[in-house]
Design an enzyme around this catalytic site. Sequence first.
Site, PDB file in Angstrom:
ATOM      1  CE  LYS A 243      37.368  30.871  36.604  1.00 19.83           C
ATOM      2  NZ  LYS A 243      38.445  30.271  35.712  1.00 19.83           N
ATOM      3  NE  ARG A 244      38.608  42.039  41.035  1.00 20.44           N
ATOM      4  CZ  ARG A 244      38.104  42.072  39.811  1.00 20.44           C
ATOM      5  NH1 ARG A 244      38.325  40.809  38.631  1.00 20.44           N
ATOM      6  NH2 ARG A 244      36.890  42.449  39.655  1.00 20.44           N
TER       7      ARG A 244
END
Length: 476
Positions: A243-244
Amino acid sequence: MTTSENQVRTRFAPSPTGYLHIGGARTALFNWLYARHFGGKFILRIEDTDQERSTDESTRAIFESMEWLGLNWDEGPYYQAERKHLYQEAISKLLEEGKAYRCICTPEELEMKRKKALAEGRKPKYDGTCRDRNLDRRPGSVVRFRSPDAGLTTVNDLIKGPVHFNNEELDDLIIERADGYPTYNFAVVVDDAQMRITHVIRGDDHLNNTPRQILLYGALGYAVPAFAHVPMILGADKTRLSKRHGATSVLAYQEMGYLPEALVNYLVRLGWSYGDQEIFSMDELIRYFTLDNVGKSAAVFNPEKLLWLNQHYIKEGDTDRLARLLIPFLEARDAKAPDLDFVKNVVEDLKSRSRTLVEMADSALFYFQDEIYHDPGLAEKYFNKEGREYIAAFLEKLTTLSDYTKEGIEEALRRIAEDRATKLKYVIQPIRVALTGKTVSPGIDQVMLTLGRERVRKRLLDALEYTKSAAQEQRQ
């Protein structure tokens, strides 16, 4: 159903514990394309034996994601939770033949064994305490597979080539948990055999599971399918995609205004190539896709490349389809689309200027507003004495303009510029701000055609009225 003995059969088997992410979608796509290329079957299986984490919401999201991507399945969806009896039959068979055994070692005991092995420099594998105790089922007991403790198991991987594993390094893995449900490695073998899967195409994070599964195939008397382990997808920093690095859920890309064909095209190029070609139709992908051109190195996810592809597909897309896709984005912004034909005209204006449907919807809002908000700063700059004169002059011409076409509008604007000995851009810009509230828009003639004569007239009058009101406020 009758099946050719040599028919290719692939499967996608997600766990419904979250949304379908980019890596899973690429796995599904590779399996789907491989089956379609060879005229085979693509099977969908939901691996929901983890009852605590599996949810109906996640299952629905998986279906929705695959349908949006166009990955239709030929069989299924099958649910592992409904096939528990098949796994229990297979486990009973292994127990009866002495190829599996019950284990009563507690988690605390196993943790002590692990720590001791590590302290002594040994691999922290199960030490076989219960191997030969011939235990009966009891609360808390599990079933372990009796793995051979010598020899080699070779994975003849269709992408990586032969990969060898020492059996002495493999554990007596648990194949049935204390709750009576099978573990992943066992259920997947029974399912793939029962479903006659010929090719298992999956991420290479599963490679270490494969020798264990091959041993289970042999113990159960099943034919071993062909395996192909696809390299991982990494972020720009060369770490595993997460997700980063941005959105990883397929549905998130749908919500961000990406087209499914753009995401499909991008995903297939993450690890697969066909010469120097970058853009493929689905028919071309089916025709060209094989595992021969899947690379061995990890692929790096590049959001800008995906955005470029999406822009291409929007620019070249069917206007009617794009209009229908755009309407929900407009409605989410409280823009009431009057009719499909009007939205289609808006799409024609904006499709060459938009990278996503979200961008298009944001850019399109002025078309659907009853009144245009005039930013005081822009109004002061463009609704000065000359700007008001240009607006008024065009309003006068608009009243008598019989040729309300692109050419007729251009000619009227050019005449105003010539009559006042000024450049055309100085005439257009205050009119643009009056009609759109912006300094940047599609061609002003195209905007006028899409808005229609009456909307144009009203917005120009509103702009002049705004300047009067602003002037009165300043005098007060």
